[in-house]
Design a protein around this motif. Structure first.
Motif, PDB file in Angstrom:
ATOM      1  N   ALA A 678      24.298  -7.078 -53.660  1.00 29.35           N
ATOM      2  CA  ALA A 678      25.660  -7.227 -54.187  1.00 29.35           C
ATOM      3  C   ALA A 678      26.255  -5.867 -54.536  1.00 29.35           C
ATOM      4  CB  ALA A 678      25.635  -8.140 -55.408  1.00 29.35           C
ATOM      5  N   THR A 679      25.435  -4.969 -55.046  1.00 34.46           N
ATOM      6  CA  THR A 679      25.924  -3.635 -55.410  1.00 34.46           C
ATOM      7  C   THR A 679      26.414  -2.873 -54.182  1.00 34.46           C
ATOM      8  OG1 THR A 679      24.437  -3.520 -57.321  1.00 34.46           O
ATOM      9  CG2 THR A 679      25.294  -1.438 -56.468  1.00 34.46           C
ATOM     10  N   VAL A 680      25.653  -2.941 -53.091  1.00 34.61           N
ATOM     11  CA  VAL A 680      26.072  -2.258 -51.852  1.00 34.61           C
ATOM     12  C   VAL A 680      27.425  -2.787 -51.400  1.00 34.61           C
ATOM     13  CG1 VAL A 680      25.553  -1.967 -49.401  1.00 34.61           C
ATOM     14  CG2 VAL A 680      23.736  -1.724 -51.097  1.00 34.61           C
ATOM     15  N   ILE A 681      27.574  -4.091 -51.402  1.00 34.25           N
ATOM     16  CA  ILE A 681      28.831  -4.688 -50.937  1.00 34.25           C
ATOM     17  C   ILE A 681      29.968  -4.301 -51.869  1.00 34.25           C
ATOM     18  CG2 ILE A 681      30.022  -6.892 -50.541  1.00 34.25           C
ATOM     19  CD1 ILE A 681      27.300  -8.039 -49.678  1.00 34.25           C
ATOM     20  N   ASP A 683      30.173  -1.618 -53.921  1.00 38.92           N
ATOM     21  CA  ASP A 683      30.447  -0.192 -53.843  1.00 38.92           C
ATOM     22  C   ASP A 683      31.301   0.165 -52.639  1.00 38.92           C
ATOM     23  OD1 ASP A 683      29.053   0.220 -56.157  1.00 38.92           O
ATOM     24  OD2 ASP A 683      27.219   0.979 -55.171  1.00 38.92           O
ATOM     25  N   LEU A 684      31.186  -0.620 -51.570  1.00 38.84           N
ATOM     26  CA  LEU A 684      31.972  -0.355 -50.363  1.00 38.84           C
ATOM     27  C   LEU A 684      33.276  -1.142 -50.351  1.00 38.84           C
ATOM     28  CD1 LEU A 684      29.118  -0.169 -47.715  1.00 38.84           C
ATOM     29  CD2 LEU A 684      30.535   1.701 -48.565  1.00 38.84           C
ATOM     30  N   ALA A 685      33.690  -1.630 -51.536  1.00 41.65           N
ATOM     31  CA  ALA A 685      35.009  -2.266 -51.723  1.00 41.65           C
ATOM     32  C   ALA A 685      35.195  -3.510 -50.869  1.00 41.65           C
ATOM     33  CB  ALA A 685      36.127  -1.259 -51.433  1.00 41.65           C
ATOM     34  N   ALA A 686      34.134  -4.288 -50.699  1.00 49.46           N
ATOM     35  CA  ALA A 686      34.232  -5.586 -50.036  1.00 49.46           C
ATOM     36  C   ALA A 686      34.062  -6.678 -51.078  1.00 49.46           C
ATOM     37  CB  ALA A 686      33.175  -5.713 -48.951  1.00 49.46           C
ATOM     38  N   ASN A 687      34.391  -7.895 -50.692  1.00 49.49           N
ATOM     39  CA  ASN A 687      34.350  -9.012 -51.630  1.00 49.49           C
ATOM     40  C   ASN A 687      33.405 -10.090 -51.116  1.00 49.49           C
ATOM     41  OD1 ASN A 687      35.207 -10.487 -53.973  1.00 49.49           O
ATOM     42  ND2 ASN A 687      36.414 -11.790 -52.589  1.00 49.49           N
ATOM     43  N   ILE A 688      32.576 -10.647 -52.001  1.00 54.47           N
ATOM     44  CA  ILE A 688      31.678 -11.743 -51.631  1.00 54.47           C
ATOM     45  C   ILE A 688      32.366 -13.064 -51.940  1.00 54.47           C
ATOM     46  CG2 ILE A 688      29.474 -12.861 -52.109  1.00 54.47           C
ATOM     47  CD1 ILE A 688      28.314 -10.134 -52.792  1.00 54.47           C
ATOM     48  N   ASP A 689      32.488 -13.920 -50.928  1.00 49.75           N
ATOM     49  CA  ASP A 689      33.101 -15.239 -51.104  1.00 49.75           C
ATOM     50  C   ASP A 689      32.061 -16.314 -51.396  1.00 49.75           C
ATOM     51  OD1 ASP A 689      35.739 -14.750 -50.959  1.00 49.75           O
ATOM     52  OD2 ASP A 689      35.981 -15.267 -48.839  1.00 49.75           O
ATOM     53  N   ASN A 690      30.912 -16.215 -50.716  1.00 53.81           N
ATOM     54  CA  ASN A 690      29.937 -17.294 -50.865  1.00 53.81           C
ATOM     55  C   ASN A 690      28.560 -16.785 -50.448  1.00 53.81           C
ATOM     56  OD1 ASN A 690      29.230 -20.016 -51.463  1.00 53.81           O
ATOM     57  ND2 ASN A 690      29.109 -20.443 -49.272  1.00 53.81           N
ATOM     58  N   ILE A 691      27.499 -17.300 -51.112  1.00 49.84           N
ATOM     59  CA  ILE A 691      26.128 -16.946 -50.747  1.00 49.84           C
ATOM     60  C   ILE A 691      25.299 -18.218 -50.650  1.00 49.84           C
ATOM     61  CG2 ILE A 691      24.019 -15.733 -51.412  1.00 49.84           C
ATOM     62  CD1 ILE A 691      25.657 -13.718 -52.878  1.00 49.84           C
ATOM     63  N   VAL A 692      24.526 -18.336 -49.568  1.00 52.77           N
ATOM     64  CA  VAL A 692      23.556 -19.421 -49.415  1.00 52.77           C
ATOM     65  C   VAL A 692      22.194 -18.767 -49.217  1.00 52.77           C
ATOM     66  CG1 VAL A 692      22.796 -21.371 -48.029  1.00 52.77           C
ATOM     67  CG2 VAL A 692      25.232 -20.999 -48.412  1.00 52.77           C
ATOM     68  N   MET A 693      21.181 -19.172 -50.021  1.00 51.56           N
ATOM     69  CA  MET A 693      19.859 -18.554 -49.954  1.00 51.56           C
ATOM     70  C   MET A 693      18.837 -19.582 -49.482  1.00 51.56           C
ATOM     71  SD  MET A 693      17.833 -16.472 -52.941  1.00 51.56           S
ATOM     72  CE  MET A 693      19.265 -15.446 -53.225  1.00 51.56           C
ATOM     73  N   ASN A 694      18.060 -19.229 -48.457  1.00 54.67           N
ATOM     74  CA  ASN A 694      17.038 -20.117 -47.917  1.00 54.67           C
ATOM     75  C   ASN A 694      15.681 -19.437 -47.975  1.00 54.67           C
ATOM     76  OD1 ASN A 694      19.012 -22.060 -47.016  1.00 54.67           O
ATOM     77  ND2 ASN A 694      19.481 -20.645 -45.332  1.00 54.67           N
ATOM     78  N   PRO A 695      14.637 -20.095 -48.498  1.00 53.66           N
ATOM     79  CA  PRO A 695      13.292 -19.502 -48.514  1.00 53.66           C
ATOM     80  C   PRO A 695      12.673 -19.522 -47.123  1.00 53.66           C
ATOM     81  CG  PRO A 695      13.231 -21.715 -49.414  1.00 53.66           C
ATOM     82  CD  PRO A 695      14.681 -21.404 -49.174  1.00 53.66           C
ATOM     83  N   LEU A 703      19.414 -14.775 -46.688  1.00 48.27           N
ATOM     84  CA  LEU A 703      20.691 -14.897 -47.387  1.00 48.27           C
ATOM     85  C   LEU A 703      21.815 -14.932 -46.351  1.00 48.27           C
ATOM     86  CD1 LEU A 703      18.689 -13.052 -49.264  1.00 48.27           C
ATOM     87  CD2 LEU A 703      20.755 -12.791 -50.647  1.00 48.27           C
ATOM     88  N   ILE A 704      22.647 -15.959 -46.420  1.00 49.30           N
ATOM     89  CA  ILE A 704      23.840 -16.032 -45.574  1.00 49.30           C
ATOM     90  C   ILE A 704      25.030 -15.795 -46.494  1.00 49.30           C
ATOM     91  CG2 ILE A 704      25.241 -17.483 -44.074  1.00 49.30           C
ATOM     92  CD1 ILE A 704      22.667 -18.946 -43.284  1.00 49.30           C
ATOM     93  N   ILE A 705      25.736 -14.686 -46.237  1.00 45.95           N
ATOM     94  CA  ILE A 705      26.788 -14.246 -47.156  1.00 45.95           C
ATOM     95  C   ILE A 705      28.126 -14.210 -46.429  1.00 45.95           C
ATOM     96  CG2 ILE A 705      27.545 -12.400 -48.704  1.00 45.95           C
ATOM     97  CD1 ILE A 705      24.684 -11.464 -48.902  1.00 45.95           C
ATOM     98  N   ASP A 706      29.115 -14.902 -46.992  1.00 41.91           N
ATOM     99  CA  ASP A 706      30.497 -14.807 -46.508  1.00 41.91           C
ATOM    100  C   ASP A 706      31.172 -13.694 -47.292  1.00 41.91           C
ATOM    101  OD1 ASP A 706      30.308 -16.897 -44.695  1.00 41.91           O
ATOM    102  OD2 ASP A 706      30.765 -18.395 -46.212  1.00 41.91           O
ATOM    103  N   ILE A 707      31.674 -12.682 -46.587  1.00 42.79           N
ATOM    104  CA  ILE A 707      32.312 -11.550 -47.252  1.00 42.79           C
ATOM    105  C   ILE A 707      33.700 -11.319 -46.684  1.00 42.79           C
ATOM    106  CG2 ILE A 707      30.123 -10.427 -47.780  1.00 42.79           C
ATOM    107  CD1 ILE A 707      30.584  -8.546 -45.456  1.00 42.79           C
ATOM    108  N   GLN A 721      24.561   0.262 -44.522  1.00 43.45           N
ATOM    109  CA  GLN A 721      24.065   0.583 -45.856  1.00 43.45           C
ATOM    110  C   GLN A 721      23.026  -0.435 -46.327  1.00 43.45           C
ATOM    111  OE1 GLN A 721      24.676   3.186 -48.013  1.00 43.45           O
ATOM    112  NE2 GLN A 721      25.647   4.164 -46.238  1.00 43.45           N
ATOM    113  N   LEU A 722      23.234  -1.694 -45.976  1.00 48.84           N
ATOM    114  CA  LEU A 722      22.261  -2.715 -46.364  1.00 48.84           C
ATOM    115  C   LEU A 722      20.920  -2.494 -45.665  1.00 48.84           C
ATOM    116  CD1 LEU A 722      24.564  -5.879 -46.340  1.00 48.84           C
ATOM    117  CD2 LEU A 722      23.413  -4.911 -48.341  1.00 48.84           C
ATOM    118  N   ARG A 723      20.963  -2.138 -44.388  1.00 49.11           N
ATOM    119  CA  ARG A 723      19.715  -1.899 -43.649  1.00 49.11           C
ATOM    120  C   ARG A 723      18.912  -0.739 -44.244  1.00 49.11           C
ATOM    121  NH1 ARG A 723      23.304  -2.529 -38.927  1.00 49.11           N
ATOM    122  NH2 ARG A 723      23.018  -4.647 -38.097  1.00 49.11           N
TER     123      ARG A 723
END
Length: 736
Positions: A678-681, A683-695, A703-707, A721-723
């Motif tokens: 979340a910090t990476v996203i 810091d790069l001035a993007a917005n997180i709309d939704n997160i789905v987490m699957n084990p 993690l499937i993230i809508d940004i 940056q995430l990689r």
């Protein structure tokens, strides 16, 4: 090479009143016209039209057809002209030669559309005079007999087309002898190993069973003679291609075939045909389900015969075909055996249509040409019917309907009438309710249930097997889609007139159709519904003095409602997480290439961002969905090119709007991982709309993230940056 007197003699054997002078003139004219031309074999080219004429004399055709065969290549391959042929041989022969000239390029070509268009030309020419088809088939037969002299690539191409079109067409015209030879020759060139294997096995079988066959022939002939029935009994063997096709169709080995050998009984009258069946069924046991009476119900290619299978001497199964000599002539030569083509008389199309089922089928097929099919569709539909055997079904009133084997009640309904097919909702087979996709069998009585205002489902096109049904379903589907577009367009146009405070009526719109370059009101409304025409242009056409005032787009900041640089105002519909349901907002998508007032939305799975190559998919009644070109969801629309719109981004430099994207991250399952991502996203001035987490396992999470990002460059920077973070194993973008 056949000499001039030999050609005349061949014709005079069956037609003593032959026009000898016309035949002699044609021979000399064609010989001089072709001159020193050579065939691929090295033979004089003139030998080819003579051999074509010889094939037609075996069918005992009229003088004009024989002369046309001798001349059939003169206009195409020499300096001869239509006018010269007309002057020297008369308009009837000139028309035949000209018709064949137009078909000269009916060879298999690389482009399917060209082949299909030429096939249409073939049948249209045949509609004018069936003798064109007879000469064309004889021309193909002689070319196949000398195919070994051609280059390998052309051999394969011509052989494929012969199996694909000419042999089945000869069969549908009842010309079984020609069909068998065309198939055998094509099979030998296309699959030489399979042909050699089957031919070898047939030779072995002939030697092994020769005595048994002779015994059955003699025993059957003696039995019929003892009953006072004069008959000719002859053994017959399946052709190699027929054997191979049955092995392929039924997935069986050569040894499992039980009807390779059969017997044909030729008698003098229809009454004797049934007497023979009585004798045979009395003497030998009948194989159940193997009796077919094509005398009382002839095939559509005019074929008549009685077929039965019995267990004969030595417990051998034997298939018998019983027919008269006249039926045998039709079975071998089909439409060429028709009396209207004998004794120098020219066929009358209406009389022939009344007497020949084959010609009736041909005219019905040609009738499809007027119903708006593309050449490719027409070729596809015709091939479907060429390749199928038949079943015979009945309406509740006893009307006989002949259909290809494997046909369904839907095919039956369309065979009765197009309106019956379009309104079909159910069926009874032999009085019992049955699914519309049921397979029909010989003798079935079919009753179709109908409903008003019914539109055939598009899925029916994949169920039916007749060309007529497919053509009608496709046409009805197109009409239904057009009606949807027109309905949507009417709503848009009505609202546009209301916004302009102007009165709308169909009469007013009808008067200005020329200004809009459309032929009908429905054309205008459908164009608006498809996004091809802007509703404001319709208002202007009716009220030329009207001017639409449009406010320039504002420059909203992040999260504000406003217009994002649209050429045309197009509203965006999207899902708001957590709120449930779709909501309409003032936000719009900055896309060029969209005209009209259609709702526009991003694809639901991953969206699109500036920098992506994008396309629009039009859905009647719903609007336009924007997809990135790499989205796998687009494969669902591969067969619907009419729904694809060419669109592109309309973004001004320096503008920072936000667009939806979806990424999938595989990360280590440890405290702080989500915070790092979340910090990476952030810091790069993007917005997180939704997160789905699957084990995925005890150690990893998906993690499937809508940004929301500004553009493709912004998205790629975030993924890079995430990689680089140690807790992240993999990052990839999702589109669909």
């Amino acid at each position: 090479m056949m000499r001039q007197y030999e050609l005349v003699d061949r014709v005079r054997r069956y037609n003593p009143q032959a026009d000898e002078a016309s035949l002699n003139r044609a021979y000399v004219y064609a010989m001089k016209a072709h001159g020193a031309q050579k065939r691929a074999s090295g033979d004089p080219y003139f030998s080819h039209p003579l051999e074509v004429a010889a094939i037609l004399t075996d069918m005992k055709l009229d003088d004009a057809t024989i002369v046309a065969a001798v001349l059939h290549d003169t206009i195409e391959d020499t300096d001869s002209t239509r006018e010269e042929i007309d002057r020297l041989f008369g308009p009837d022969i000139a028309r035949l030669v000209d018709g064949l000239t137009k078909l000269k390029k009916l060879d298999l070509v690389s482009k399917r559309a060209a082949q299909a268009e030429n096939f249409r030309k073939l049948l249209l020419a045949v509609a004018e005079d069936v003798r064109v088809l007879l000469v064309k088939l004889a021309d193909r037969l002689h070319n196949m007999r000398t195919l070994q002299y051609m280059a390998p690539e052309k051999r394969a191409r011509v052989a494929e087309e012969t199996l694909d079109i000419y042999a089945p067409l000869a069969g549908r015209m009842g010309m079984q002898g020609m069909r068998d030879e065309l198939e055998s020759l094509a099979f030998r060139h296309l699959m030489p190993d399979a042909y050699a294997m089957i031919e070898s096995r047939l030779d072995d079988l002939r030697q092994k069973n020769g005595k048994i066959i002779a015994k059955i022939e003699k025993e059957l002939a003696d039995e019929l003679a003892a009953r006072g029935i004069e008959a000719q009994v002859e053994g017959r063997q399946k052709h190699p291609y027929s054997v191979w096709r049955k092995m392929e169709r039924k997935s069986i080995a050569f040894e499992q075939l039980s009807d390779i050998f059969g017997f044909r009984v030729i008698v003098s009258s229809v009454e004797d045909c049934y007497r023979v069946i009585g004798v045979v069924h009395t003497k030998w046991a009948v194989v159940p389900g193997r009796f077919k009476d094509y005398i009382s119900t002839p095939k559509q290619n005019d074929y008549q015969s009685i077929h039965t299978t019995v267990v004969g001497p030595g417990r051998q199964r034997a298939e018998l075909q019983v027919r008269t000599a006249a039926m045998q002539d039709v079975a071998r030569n089909g439409i060429a055996a028709h009396t209207l083509y004998k004794d120098g008389r020219v066929a009358n199309r209406e009389t022939l249509a009344n007497e020949s089922r084959a010609y009736q089928w041909l005219r019905r097929t040609i009738g499809l040409l007027a119903e708006g099919d593309t050449p490719e569709e027409f070729l596809e539909h015709t091939k479907l019917e060429l390749f199928h055997d038949q079943v015979f079904c009945f309406t509740p009133k006893g009307r006989l309907i002949a259909l290809p084997r494997g046909a369904t009640p839907i095919d039956f309904a369309y065979a009765v009438h197009t309106d019956v097919g379009n309104s079909a909702v159910g069926a009874k087979i032999n009085g019992i309710h049955a699914p519309l996709q049921s397979q029909l069998h010989n003798g079935d009585e079919v009753e179709i249930a109908r409903a008003e205002n019914q539109t055939p489902p598009a899925v029916w096109e994949s169920i039916v097997i007749t060309g007529k049904a497919r053509s009608a379903i496709r046409r009805a589907t197109r009409d239904a889609v057009r009606a949807q577009y027109a309905g949507l367009g009417r709503q848009i146009v009505t609202r546009a007139f209301e916004r302009a405070a102007k009165a709308y009526s169909d009469d007013k719109l009808k008067k200005v159709l020329p200004r809009l370059a459309r032929g009908s009101i429905e054309d205008v409304l459908a164009a608006v519904g498809r996004g091809e025409m802007f509703s404001g242009d319709v208002v202007k056409a009716v009220y030329p003095e009207f001017t639409e005032e449009r406010k320039p787009p504002s420059s909203p900041s992040r999260g504000e409602a406003g217009w994002f640089g649209l050429q045309k105002a197009a509203s965006l519909v999207f899902k708001i997480p957590g709120e449930g349901g779709e909501q309409q907002t003032g936000h719009s998508i900055p896309i060029r290439g969209i005209q009209g007032d259609l709702p526009v939305r991003f694809a639901p799975n991953g969206g699109a961002v500036p920098g992506d190559r994008i396309v629009g998919i039009l859905t009647p009644g719903e609007g336009i969905t924007i997809y990135p070109i790499q989205s796998p969801d687009l494969t669902a629309f591969d067969e619907q090119p009419e729904r694809w719109l060419d669109v592109r981004w309309d973004i001004e430099d320096g503008r920072h709007e936000f667009f939806p994207a979806r990424i999938m991250i595989t990360a280590i399952n440890e405290p702080g991982t989500l915070g790092t991502i979340a910090t990476v996203i952030g810091d790069l001035a993007a917005n997180i709309d939704n997160i789905v987490m699957n084990p995925l396992s005890a150690d990893f999470r998906e993690l499937i993230i809508d940004i929301e990002v500004n553009d493709l460059k912004h998205l790629n920077a975030i993924m890079s940056q995430l990689r680089a973070r140690p807790v992240v194993n993999k990052v990839e973008r999702i589109n669909g």
